[in-house]
Design a protein around this motif. Sequence first.
Motif, PDB file in Angstrom:
ATOM      1  N   LEU A 110       0.834  -1.201   0.000  1.00 44.89           N
ATOM      2  CA  LEU A 110       0.000   0.000   0.000  1.00 44.89           C
ATOM      3  C   LEU A 110       0.873   1.256   0.000  1.00 44.89           C
ATOM      4  CD1 LEU A 110      -2.799   1.219   0.063  1.00 44.89           C
ATOM      5  CD2 LEU A 110      -2.750   1.015   2.558  1.00 44.89           C
ATOM      6  N   ARG A 111       1.962   1.222   0.705  1.00 43.94           N
ATOM      7  CA  ARG A 111       2.883   2.360   0.739  1.00 43.94           C
ATOM      8  C   ARG A 111       3.438   2.659  -0.659  1.00 43.94           C
ATOM      9  NH1 ARG A 111       8.633   2.479   3.851  1.00 43.94           N
ATOM     10  NH2 ARG A 111       9.132   4.630   3.413  1.00 43.94           N
ATOM     11  N   ALA A 112       3.760   1.630  -1.411  1.00 44.77           N
ATOM     12  CA  ALA A 112       4.266   1.828  -2.776  1.00 44.77           C
ATOM     13  C   ALA A 112       3.215   2.516  -3.638  1.00 44.77           C
ATOM     14  CB  ALA A 112       4.680   0.488  -3.387  1.00 44.77           C
ATOM     15  N   VAL A 113       1.956   2.122  -3.484  1.00 43.94           N
ATOM     16  CA  VAL A 113       0.880   2.760  -4.252  1.00 43.94           C
ATOM     17  C   VAL A 113       0.740   4.221  -3.841  1.00 43.94           C
ATOM     18  CG1 VAL A 113      -1.615   2.802  -4.672  1.00 43.94           C
ATOM     19  CG2 VAL A 113      -0.385   0.638  -4.694  1.00 43.94           C
ATOM     20  N   GLU A 114       0.791   4.478  -2.551  1.00 51.19           N
ATOM     21  CA  GLU A 114       0.667   5.859  -2.069  1.00 51.19           C
ATOM     22  C   GLU A 114       1.830   6.712  -2.569  1.00 51.19           C
ATOM     23  OE1 GLU A 114      -1.882   7.342  -0.621  1.00 51.19           O
ATOM     24  OE2 GLU A 114      -3.013   5.479  -0.617  1.00 51.19           O
ATOM     25  N   ASP A 115       3.022   6.144  -2.611  1.00 50.04           N
ATOM     26  CA  ASP A 115       4.171   6.882  -3.158  1.00 50.04           C
ATOM     27  C   ASP A 115       3.956   7.198  -4.635  1.00 50.04           C
ATOM     28  OD1 ASP A 115       5.433   6.849  -0.699  1.00 50.04           O
ATOM     29  OD2 ASP A 115       6.832   5.243  -1.222  1.00 50.04           O
ATOM     30  N   ALA A 135       1.030   7.510  -6.116  1.00 47.93           N
ATOM     31  CA  ALA A 135      -0.038   8.510  -6.180  1.00 47.93           C
ATOM     32  C   ALA A 135       0.490   9.903  -5.824  1.00 47.93           C
ATOM     33  CB  ALA A 135      -1.181   8.113  -5.244  1.00 47.93           C
ATOM     34  N   GLU A 136       1.543   9.963  -5.053  1.00 45.59           N
ATOM     35  CA  GLU A 136       2.155  11.236  -4.651  1.00 45.59           C
ATOM     36  C   GLU A 136       3.149  11.744  -5.700  1.00 45.59           C
ATOM     37  OE1 GLU A 136       2.763  14.457  -2.022  1.00 45.59           O
ATOM     38  OE2 GLU A 136       1.218  12.907  -2.031  1.00 45.59           O
ATOM     39  N   ALA A 137       3.514  10.912  -6.663  1.00 44.62           N
ATOM     40  CA  ALA A 137       4.530  11.262  -7.657  1.00 44.62           C
ATOM     41  C   ALA A 137       4.224  12.531  -8.456  1.00 44.62           C
ATOM     42  CB  ALA A 137       4.788  10.078  -8.587  1.00 44.62           C
ATOM     43  N   ASP A 151      -3.811  -5.573  -7.511  1.00 44.73           N
ATOM     44  CA  ASP A 151      -3.598  -5.304  -8.933  1.00 44.73           C
ATOM     45  C   ASP A 151      -4.559  -4.220  -9.423  1.00 44.73           C
ATOM     46  OD1 ASP A 151      -1.560  -7.156  -9.051  1.00 44.73           O
ATOM     47  OD2 ASP A 151      -2.820  -8.753  -9.885  1.00 44.73           O
ATOM     48  N   ASN A 152      -5.806  -4.271  -8.955  1.00 40.46           N
ATOM     49  CA  ASN A 152      -6.792  -3.248  -9.313  1.00 40.46           C
ATOM     50  C   ASN A 152      -6.375  -1.887  -8.749  1.00 40.46           C
ATOM     51  OD1 ASN A 152      -9.374  -2.286 -10.351  1.00 40.46           O
ATOM     52  ND2 ASN A 152      -9.964  -2.164  -8.197  1.00 40.46           N
ATOM     53  N   LEU A 153      -5.878  -1.873  -7.526  1.00 44.05           N
ATOM     54  CA  LEU A 153      -5.417  -0.627  -6.903  1.00 44.05           C
ATOM     55  C   LEU A 153      -4.264  -0.020  -7.700  1.00 44.05           C
ATOM     56  CD1 LEU A 153      -5.306   1.490  -4.644  1.00 44.05           C
ATOM     57  CD2 LEU A 153      -4.013  -0.173  -3.274  1.00 44.05           C
ATOM     58  N   VAL A 154      -3.315  -0.846  -8.097  1.00 39.51           N
ATOM     59  CA  VAL A 154      -2.178  -0.363  -8.889  1.00 39.51           C
ATOM     60  C   VAL A 154      -2.674   0.177 -10.230  1.00 39.51           C
ATOM     61  CG1 VAL A 154      -0.078  -1.064 -10.108  1.00 39.51           C
ATOM     62  CG2 VAL A 154      -0.464  -1.821  -7.763  1.00 39.51           C
ATOM     63  N   ALA A 155      -3.593  -0.531 -10.860  1.00 38.81           N
ATOM     64  CA  ALA A 155      -4.133  -0.073 -12.146  1.00 38.81           C
ATOM     65  C   ALA A 155      -4.829   1.284 -11.998  1.00 38.81           C
ATOM     66  CB  ALA A 155      -5.100  -1.110 -12.720  1.00 38.81           C
ATOM     67  N   MET A 156      -5.584   1.453 -10.919  1.00 34.87           N
ATOM     68  CA  MET A 156      -6.261   2.732 -10.676  1.00 34.87           C
ATOM     69  C   MET A 156      -5.243   3.843 -10.433  1.00 34.87           C
ATOM     70  SD  MET A 156      -9.411   2.870 -10.966  1.00 34.87           S
ATOM     71  CE  MET A 156     -10.062   1.504 -11.854  1.00 34.87           C
ATOM     72  N   ALA A 157      -4.208   3.527  -9.670  1.00 35.10           N
ATOM     73  CA  ALA A 157      -3.177   4.526  -9.390  1.00 35.10           C
ATOM     74  C   ALA A 157      -2.472   4.946 -10.677  1.00 35.10           C
ATOM     75  CB  ALA A 157      -2.173   3.984  -8.378  1.00 35.10           C
ATOM     76  N   LYS A 158      -2.141   3.976 -11.506  1.00 38.38           N
ATOM     77  CA  LYS A 158      -1.443   4.296 -12.755  1.00 38.38           C
ATOM     78  C   LYS A 158      -2.332   5.075 -13.713  1.00 38.38           C
ATOM     79  CE  LYS A 158       2.169   0.828 -12.674  1.00 38.38           C
ATOM     80  NZ  LYS A 158       2.836  -0.250 -13.396  1.00 38.38           N
ATOM     81  N   VAL A 205       2.898  25.925  -2.653  1.00 40.61           N
ATOM     82  CA  VAL A 205       2.625  24.619  -2.066  1.00 40.61           C
ATOM     83  C   VAL A 205       1.515  24.796  -1.046  1.00 40.61           C
ATOM     84  CG1 VAL A 205       3.593  22.711  -0.743  1.00 40.61           C
ATOM     85  CG2 VAL A 205       5.007  23.915  -2.408  1.00 40.61           C
ATOM     86  N   PRO A 206       0.473  24.010  -1.019  1.00 36.10           N
ATOM     87  CA  PRO A 206       0.224  22.874  -1.889  1.00 36.10           C
ATOM     88  C   PRO A 206      -0.161  23.326  -3.293  1.00 36.10           C
ATOM     89  CG  PRO A 206      -1.640  23.179  -0.440  1.00 36.10           C
ATOM     90  CD  PRO A 206      -0.592  24.196  -0.043  1.00 36.10           C
ATOM     91  N   CYS A 207      -0.074  22.369  -4.197  1.00 34.05           N
ATOM     92  CA  CYS A 207      -0.351  22.666  -5.603  1.00 34.05           C
ATOM     93  C   CYS A 207      -1.767  23.220  -5.734  1.00 34.05           C
ATOM     94  CB  CYS A 207      -0.201  21.417  -6.457  1.00 34.05           C
ATOM     95  SG  CYS A 207       1.465  20.766  -6.471  1.00 34.05           S
ATOM     96  N   PRO A 208      -1.943  24.201  -6.619  1.00 35.88           N
ATOM     97  CA  PRO A 208      -3.246  24.841  -6.745  1.00 35.88           C
ATOM     98  C   PRO A 208      -4.355  23.918  -7.254  1.00 35.88           C
ATOM     99  CG  PRO A 208      -1.728  25.627  -8.430  1.00 35.88           C
ATOM    100  CD  PRO A 208      -0.942  24.750  -7.502  1.00 35.88           C
ATOM    101  N   ALA A 209      -4.023  22.949  -8.101  1.00 34.01           N
ATOM    102  CA  ALA A 209      -5.065  22.082  -8.670  1.00 34.01           C
ATOM    103  C   ALA A 209      -4.669  20.624  -8.497  1.00 34.01           C
ATOM    104  CB  ALA A 209      -5.268  22.416 -10.136  1.00 34.01           C
ATOM    105  N   PRO A 210      -4.853  20.072  -7.278  1.00 34.81           N
ATOM    106  CA  PRO A 210      -4.517  18.656  -7.115  1.00 34.81           C
ATOM    107  C   PRO A 210      -5.460  17.797  -7.960  1.00 34.81           C
ATOM    108  CG  PRO A 210      -5.648  19.483  -5.168  1.00 34.81           C
ATOM    109  CD  PRO A 210      -5.424  20.659  -6.082  1.00 34.81           C
ATOM    110  N   TYR A 211      -4.957  16.664  -8.369  1.00 38.11           N
ATOM    111  CA  TYR A 211      -5.780  15.801  -9.219  1.00 38.11           C
ATOM    112  C   TYR A 211      -6.753  14.986  -8.370  1.00 38.11           C
ATOM    113  CZ  TYR A 211      -2.771  11.804  -8.035  1.00 38.11           C
ATOM    114  OH  TYR A 211      -2.102  10.810  -7.379  1.00 38.11           O
ATOM    115  N   ASP A 212      -7.778  14.459  -9.004  1.00 35.21           N
ATOM    116  CA  ASP A 212      -8.832  13.696  -8.323  1.00 35.21           C
ATOM    117  C   ASP A 212      -8.325  12.291  -8.001  1.00 35.21           C
ATOM    118  OD1 ASP A 212     -11.200  12.680  -7.358  1.00 35.21           O
ATOM    119  OD2 ASP A 212     -12.135  12.480  -9.335  1.00 35.21           O
ATOM    120  N   ARG A 213      -8.221  11.991  -6.717  1.00 32.02           N
ATOM    121  CA  ARG A 213      -7.728  10.690  -6.267  1.00 32.02           C
ATOM    122  C   ARG A 213      -8.861   9.759  -5.838  1.00 32.02           C
ATOM    123  NH1 ARG A 213      -2.570  10.828  -2.442  1.00 32.02           N
ATOM    124  NH2 ARG A 213      -3.414   8.758  -2.276  1.00 32.02           N
TER     125      ARG A 213
END
Length: 174
Positions: free
Chosen positions: A54-59, A61-63, A110-117, A139-147
């Motif tokens: 889960l940490r890898a996915v969160e990283d 998503a933060e990229a 696998d579904n979580l990774v696909a959604m993150a990508k 900071v923070p970015c003016p238009a964060p993306y929809d997670r």
Amino acid sequence: MEWANIFSACFWLSEAGATIVAAVLAAGIAVGGYMWQQRQSRADKRAVMYSEALRAVEDYAEAPFLVRRRQGKDARATVSTQISEIQSRLALSAALLTISANTHIAEAYDNLVAMAKSTAGPAMTEAWNSRRLRHDSEVPCPAPYDRSAILEARKEYLAAIRQRDRVASRLVNG
């Protein structure tokens, strides 16, 4: 009087028999305790594996934010290397879960990774094409993306762990 003769003749009721019974009981308790401890140890290792995945996915998503915060001449190479390492951890986690976890848990991951990508990937592309942040006030970015898609897939992954690996999720379940 006959019962007294029977009891005195019974080996297991003698001092030597009682010693053997006590030793067998103690050994049984020790083996049972060892088995329980090993089970908990394996569950703890699985819980760490689930968390690191889960940490890898969160990283990942933060990229996009990592890209926007890049600084200096070598920023592109440095950030690209960091993202590459994150993708490597995603692949490692997927492989570990495929090998070691319940099929439903691995599929949810696998579904979580696909959604993150599919969500963070385009956001990263947009971040690379945008100017980098230069001031603290940006900071923070003016238009964060929809997670929201990532968060929904994250809930499904955690639900799969709770449903399919009750021992490893005992801390969550109480």
